[in-house]
Design a protein around this motif. Structure first.
Motif, short mmCIF file in Angstrom:
data_model
loop_
_atom_site.label_atom_id
_atom_site.label_comp_id
_atom_site.label_asym_id
_atom_site.label_seq_id
_atom_site.Cartn_x
_atom_site.Cartn_y
_atom_site.Cartn_z
N TRP A 113 -2.34 -67.40 61.36
CA TRP A 113 -3.02 -66.34 60.63
C TRP A 113 -3.53 -66.85 59.28
CZ3 TRP A 113 0.71 -65.88 56.78
CH2 TRP A 113 2.06 -65.89 57.14
N VAL A 114 -4.31 -66.00 58.63
CA VAL A 114 -4.95 -66.34 57.35
C VAL A 114 -4.15 -65.69 56.21
CG1 VAL A 114 -7.05 -66.09 55.96
CG2 VAL A 114 -7.21 -66.54 58.42
N PHE A 115 -4.04 -66.41 55.09
CA PHE A 115 -3.35 -65.83 53.94
C PHE A 115 -4.06 -66.24 52.65
CE2 PHE A 115 -1.43 -70.02 54.21
CZ PHE A 115 -1.21 -70.38 52.88
N THR A 116 -3.79 -65.48 51.61
CA THR A 116 -4.27 -65.81 50.27
C THR A 116 -3.10 -65.74 49.30
OG1 THR A 116 -4.84 -63.50 49.81
CG2 THR A 116 -6.59 -64.91 50.67
N VAL A 117 -3.27 -66.38 48.14
CA VAL A 117 -2.26 -66.35 47.09
C VAL A 117 -2.92 -65.77 45.84
CG1 VAL A 117 -0.62 -67.70 45.74
CG2 VAL A 117 -1.20 -68.41 48.06
N ARG A 118 -2.26 -64.80 45.21
CA ARG A 118 -2.85 -64.20 44.01
C ARG A 118 -1.77 -64.05 42.94
NH1 ARG A 118 -3.76 -58.21 46.69
NH2 ARG A 118 -1.59 -57.48 46.55
N GLU A 125 1.94 -63.58 44.38
CA GLU A 125 2.06 -62.86 45.63
C GLU A 125 1.33 -63.59 46.75
OE1 GLU A 125 2.50 -58.24 44.05
OE2 GLU A 125 0.62 -58.89 44.98
N TRP A 126 1.94 -63.58 47.94
CA TRP A 126 1.36 -64.18 49.14
C TRP A 126 0.99 -63.04 50.08
CZ3 TRP A 126 1.86 -69.73 50.19
CH2 TRP A 126 2.41 -70.44 49.12
N ILE A 127 -0.28 -62.98 50.49
CA ILE A 127 -0.77 -61.86 51.28
C ILE A 127 -1.35 -62.35 52.59
CG2 ILE A 127 -2.35 -59.89 51.31
CD1 ILE A 127 -1.77 -61.58 48.04
N ARG A 128 -0.87 -61.80 53.67
CA ARG A 128 -1.44 -62.09 54.99
C ARG A 128 -2.70 -61.25 55.18
NH1 ARG A 128 1.70 -62.03 60.84
NH2 ARG A 128 -0.17 -62.05 62.17
N THR A 129 -3.78 -61.90 55.58
CA THR A 129 -5.08 -61.25 55.70
C THR A 129 -5.30 -60.74 57.11
OG1 THR A 129 -5.95 -62.77 54.04
CG2 THR A 129 -7.56 -61.54 55.35
N ASN A 130 -5.84 -59.53 57.23
CA ASN A 130 -6.14 -58.96 58.54
C ASN A 130 -7.53 -59.44 58.98
OD1 ASN A 130 -6.89 -57.16 60.70
ND2 ASN A 130 -5.24 -55.82 60.02
N THR A 131 -7.57 -60.18 60.09
CA THR A 131 -8.85 -60.72 60.59
C THR A 131 -9.28 -60.05 61.89
OG1 THR A 131 -7.65 -62.48 61.75
CG2 THR A 131 -8.44 -62.97 59.52
N SER A 150 -3.63 -51.99 55.46
CA SER A 150 -2.66 -52.25 54.40
C SER A 150 -2.40 -53.75 54.27
CB SER A 150 -1.34 -51.53 54.69
OG SER A 150 -0.35 -51.88 53.76
N ASP A 151 -2.48 -54.25 53.05
CA ASP A 151 -2.14 -55.65 52.82
C ASP A 151 -0.68 -55.92 53.18
OD1 ASP A 151 -4.62 -56.32 51.95
OD2 ASP A 151 -4.15 -56.24 49.81
N ALA A 152 -0.44 -57.07 53.78
CA ALA A 152 0.93 -57.47 54.10
C ALA A 152 1.38 -58.51 53.08
CB ALA A 152 1.00 -58.03 55.51
N ILE A 153 2.11 -58.06 52.06
CA ILE A 153 2.63 -58.99 51.05
C ILE A 153 3.96 -59.51 51.58
CG2 ILE A 153 3.36 -59.26 48.65
CD1 ILE A 153 1.60 -56.84 47.96
N PHE A 154 3.93 -60.73 52.13
CA PHE A 154 5.15 -61.25 52.77
C PHE A 154 6.03 -62.05 51.82
CE2 PHE A 154 1.76 -64.32 53.55
CZ PHE A 154 2.36 -65.55 53.27
N LEU A 176 13.15 -71.13 53.58
CA LEU A 176 14.47 -70.99 54.20
C LEU A 176 14.74 -69.51 54.46
CD1 LEU A 176 16.57 -73.57 52.15
CD2 LEU A 176 15.39 -73.89 54.34
N SER A 177 13.82 -68.91 55.18
CA SER A 177 13.90 -67.47 55.47
C SER A 177 13.07 -67.21 56.72
CB SER A 177 13.34 -66.66 54.29
OG SER A 177 11.93 -66.80 54.22
N GLU A 178 12.91 -65.93 57.06
CA GLU A 178 12.06 -65.56 58.19
C GLU A 178 10.83 -64.79 57.71
OE1 GLU A 178 14.96 -63.51 60.68
OE2 GLU A 178 15.01 -65.26 62.00
N LYS A 179 10.46 -65.02 56.46
CA LYS A 179 9.31 -64.32 55.90
C LYS A 179 8.00 -64.78 56.53
CE LYS A 179 11.15 -63.04 51.34
NZ LYS A 179 12.55 -63.38 51.55
N LEU A 180 7.91 -66.06 56.84
CA LEU A 180 6.68 -66.60 57.42
C LEU A 180 6.59 -66.34 58.92
CD1 LEU A 180 6.60 -69.99 55.49
CD2 LEU A 180 4.83 -68.23 55.39
#
Length: 865
Positions: A113-118, A125-131, A150-154, A176-180
């Motif tokens: 998937w696509v993500f951006t950092v802001r 914040e790391w946001i997964r982009t809806n494509t 809705s933005d997914a801030i993971f 070291l998590s399941e966030k990704l």
């Protein structure tokens, strides 16, 4: 004190006390404010810890993203430059090792998937982009694009330090998590506990980093995630050391979003590419799909030439982990894809190279596409790619092949796992390629065939070469963007498959993307091609559609011309979603481990060949100085051939041929055409003769007392080691009747009578009943027949006696009528031995119970739509 003075004092207190109190509060607040301000001033004037100070004890890993790893405790800090903010990147995850039944073995592709950092105030914040949606920028509605998405801030982390160029944040909470990538699969709540292996919960303290790599175009973080399950119900397979403590190796890859002149190509249902599914939100056309196929960015050096080399070819490196004896096979196999690419106008589109032992580059660098070999107990092969979700452009790929393929061993449990009775997790991802086990079993049958036919060493080597070649071609096809084509094995007739001139020109199947049964000749003097060892007609056509370059004004017409050939029998296509199995799929030609455009005739030939080979196994595979393990393996590999044939043939009963050509192509076919009744009856006769008849397994009898698996330590503990022969054969028989008596199958038979099917449910059940009950000689019913007759009656009884069943009304009537006819037949059954008499009595009991239940139950109408 007089009253007047007292009153004056009280009045003074009443007026003055609140004022004094208010003054005191104000004074206290003033002190607080002064204190707070002092603290603020002190805090503001405190020297901040510099970025250099924060990372002074860390190792720096530079590349697309910069990482710092503390040399003492291993923790990770990540440096985000200001230039990287608000830019799109691609995330890709792979499993590199874990429970095989959860598909966590090496190099299994997972999330893309696509993500951006802001930066938001003092946090990153790391946001997964809806494509999933497309908005035409020329349409005013595009101004409200993704308004309801809705933005997914993971991930959100506070800035630890910064300098003029960027910001430092903690990385442990991300990696070291399941966030990704949530490792644990989602399982239906109705699934019984213990059916699927349960990892338990993540233990962050035990999790660690394995490898950190950063290159110009990608950054990889490889982690070892530790899971704990205090009370496991399912203890997993041999790959699980202790079900309470399981480790999963994962690779998280951040990939640079390409900026180039790549032009996406739209998908078409007549040809099979992996796609990026996108809904067009600014069109009124039906359907509103804008799905991009996945393909490499190939451009001609000389666009005006009909055949040109690409600006950048697809370069594949055979990793130095590859066994020496296989390297040349693999190099030659990969180059065979160039024949297909020539149809698209490219010369030398694929370049194969051998990685030297002194190579300084890392195979993890996305700029290198690698075919690597590993060795495990699984026997698998996978060909995942890194893809841009925005466009479908393939950015890089790796293929992993397990050396277990070469061992080709077969176990009793493989019979049930490789015939369609797959684990429920297997179907969660349609991109999974499970070629491994089935192909190994096909190869084992081929080895048994050659041994029994006194083949030469040259023939054994040719079998191995074709086996490896098809395997490599198949996995490389996935990396070109191609889906499975489970219909291509119907390209040739049974007679054509025995002609090496034809199979040498076109292949055994129309595509290397199929799962095809090994091609064997009933006549050992007639040499045949065992596997497809060239790219087939479908492969060349698919590559032509996916990769041919056109001037923009000619593209639509050019692609339409290519696709107009979809009606060519050599180009038929059906993917995994079309496969027919119990409760799903309708076209019997879309099947695994089948062969030829006359599958019923081909299956009869294979049944006869297996029955011919069975009596010869004992002489060939019992060695005076060896255990019986080799004999056991070869027996089960041939029994598996029967499974494959019965599975494929049964699907023609009630089957419907699908044609996905457009009306303007004038294919002469309807979109849905029922299998002719005569062919359905032919399929039923094959099943009755080779699966249900009293003598169907006569050829195996002399082997039964020799099928001794080799004891290994305590592997027989808690059970009995004798072969459960009745269970294996009953499994074959029962899987067949389970499909034929399935509610979906029977309902389709009834519905298809409205548009051409003339083989009714009543006739199917009558013919099936004859096959299962007629033919027992001298009033003696053997154990195979007792088992299947009992199961057949129990199956019918469970349907007829259940007022809440989901069968349609016509099927219920036919099933009830079938049970009545069997009751009459069994009552007239001769029974000359004690076991048959007991069997007859038990059948009558089962039927009377079922029929009584159906009479006494309340009628409940169930909506089955």
């Amino acid at each position: 004190m007089n009253q007047k003075l007292l009153l004056i004092i009280l009045l003074f207190i009443g007026f003055e006390f609140p004022m004094l109190l208010q003054a005191q509060i104000k004074k206290t607040n003033l002190k607080k404010e002064t204190t707070i301000d002092s603290v603020k001033v002190a805090k503001d004037t405190t020297k901040k810890v510099s970025l250099q100070e924060k990372v002074k004890s860390s190792q720096k890993i530079t590349g697309l993203f910069t990482l710092f790893q503390d040399t003492a405790n291993g923790s990770i800090q990540m440096y985000i430059t200001k230039a990287q903010l608000n830019k799109e990147y691609i995330y890709q995850s792979f499993s590199l090792g874990g429970p095989a039944e959860l598909f966590l073995n090496q190099n299994m592709i997972r999330e893309t998937w696509v993500f951006t950092v802001r930066k938001v105030f003092d946090r990153i914040e790391w946001i997964r982009t809806n494509t999933n949606f497309y908005f035409d920028p020329n349409n005013p509605i595009s101004k409200a694009a993704n308004a309801d998405v809705s933005d997914a801030i993971f991930y959100s982390e506070k800035v630890m330090a910064e300098d003029s160029l960027g910001f430092l944040i903690n990385g442990d909470n991300l990696f070291l998590s399941e966030k990704l990538d949530p490792i644990r699969p989602f399982l239906p709540p109705t699934l019984p506990p213990g059916v699927v292996f349960n990892l338990g919960s993540l233990n962050k303290d035990k999790s660690r980093y394995i490898k950190l790599r950063s290159f110009p175009q990608n950054t990889d973080v490889v982690v070892n995630l530790a899971y704990e399950n205090a009370a496991p119900i399912n203890f997993g397979g041999r790959d699980i050391t202790d079900a309470r403590y399981v480790q999963v190796k994962m690779q998280h890859s951040f990939i640079e979003m390409p900026v180039n002149d790549y032009k996406p190509r739209m998908d078409d249902p007549r040809v099979g590419f992996f796609t990026q599914e996108v809904n067009n939100m600014t069109t009124t056309e039906i359907p509103g799909y804008r799905d991009y196929i996945q393909r490499w960015h190939l451009k001609k050096k000389n666009p005006k030439e009909a055949l040109s080399e690409p600006v950048e070819p697809i370069v594949w490196w055979v990793e130095n982990t590859t066994p020496l004896e296989l390297r040349q096979f693999i190099l030659e196999a990969g180059n065979k894809w160039n024949v297909a690419f020539e149809k698209a106008g490219f010369k030398n589109a694929v370049v194969m190279k051998m990685m030297s032992d002194t190579a300084s580059w890392d195979p993890a660098d996305i700029r290198y596409n690698v075919i690597r070999w590993v060795s495990s107990d699984l026997g698998y092969a996978i060909g995942p790619s890194f893809v841009n979700p925005r466009t479908g452009q393939i950015l890089g790929s790796d293929i992993t092949i397990d050396y277990g393929f070469m061992r080709a061993f077969t176990r009793e449990s493989d019979l049930f796992e490789a015939t369609g009775h797959q684990h429920p997790v297997n179907h969660l991802n349609p991109k999974n390629c499970s070629l491994g086990m089935g192909m190994r079993m096909q190869h084992s049958a081929g080895q048994a065939y050659l041994e029994c036919m006194d083949a030469t060493e040259k023939e054994f080597k040719e079998l191995q070469k074709q086996y490896i070649t098809e395997l490599v071609l198949h996995e490389m096809g996935h990396t070109m963007g191609l889906m499975h084509n489970m219909k291509s094995s119907h390209m040739l007739s049974p007679e054509e498959l025995l002609n090496k001139e034809i199979t040498g020109k076109y292949g055994v199947t129309g595509s290397v993307m199929d799962y095809s049964v090994i091609n064997l000749s009933p006549d050992p003097t007639k040499k045949v091609d065992f596997y497809t060892s060239i790219t087939g007609p479908y492969d060349a056509w698919a590559i032509e559609f996916g990769y041919t370059q056109f001037p923009e004004s000619e593209e639509k017409e050019g692609l339409a011309k290519i696709l107009s050939r979809s009606t060519d029998p050599k180009l038929i296509f059906g993917n995994d979603a079309d496969i027919t199995f119990t409760g799903s799929g309708i076209d019997p030609r879309v099947m695994v481990w089948d062969m030829s455009n006359d599958m019923v005739s081909y299956a009869e030939g294979r049944f006869k060949l297996v029955n011919k080979l069975m009596p010869t196994l004992k002489a060939r595979f019992i060695k005076s100085d060896k255990t019986y393990e080799s004999l056991v393996e070869k027996y089960y590999s041939l029994l598996y051939q029967r499974y494959g044939m019965a599975n494929s043939v049964s699907k023609y009963i009630g089957g419907i041929y699908i044609d996905r050509s457009l009306p303007g192509q004038n294919s002469g076919n309807q979109p849905y055409t029922p299998v002719p009744a005569s062919y359905q009856k032919k399929a039923m006769n094959i099943l009755n003769n080779y699966v249900f008849s009293p003598n169907a397994f006569e050829a195996d009898a002399q082997l039964f007392s020799y099928l001794q698996s080799q004891r290994r330590g305590f592997n027989f503990f808690g059970g009995t080691e004798d072969p459960k022969l009745d269970g294996h054969i009953l499994g074959l028989q029962q899987s067949t009747i389970d499909y034929l008596l399935n509610a979906t199958t029977l309902r389709r038979v009834n519905n298809s009578s409205l548009y051409g099917n003339t083989y009714s449910v009543v006739e199917i059940l009558e013919d099936l009943t004859k096959g299962i009950f007629d033919g027992d000689q001298a009033g003696i019913v053997n154990i195979y027949r007792r088992n299947i007759q009992t199961k057949f009656v129990q199956k019918l009884g469970s349907i007829v006696g259940n007022s809440l069943n989901t069968y349609d009304q016509s099927s219920n009537a036919a099933l009830y009528n079938c049970l009545l006819s069997i009751q009459t037949k069994v009552k007239k059954m001769k029974a000359t031995d004690a076991q048959t008499k007991a069997h007859k009595s038990y059948l009558i009991y089962l039927m009377e119970k079922a029929l009584d239940t159906s009479k006494n139950s309340h009628i409940v109408f169930v909506n089955t739509f």
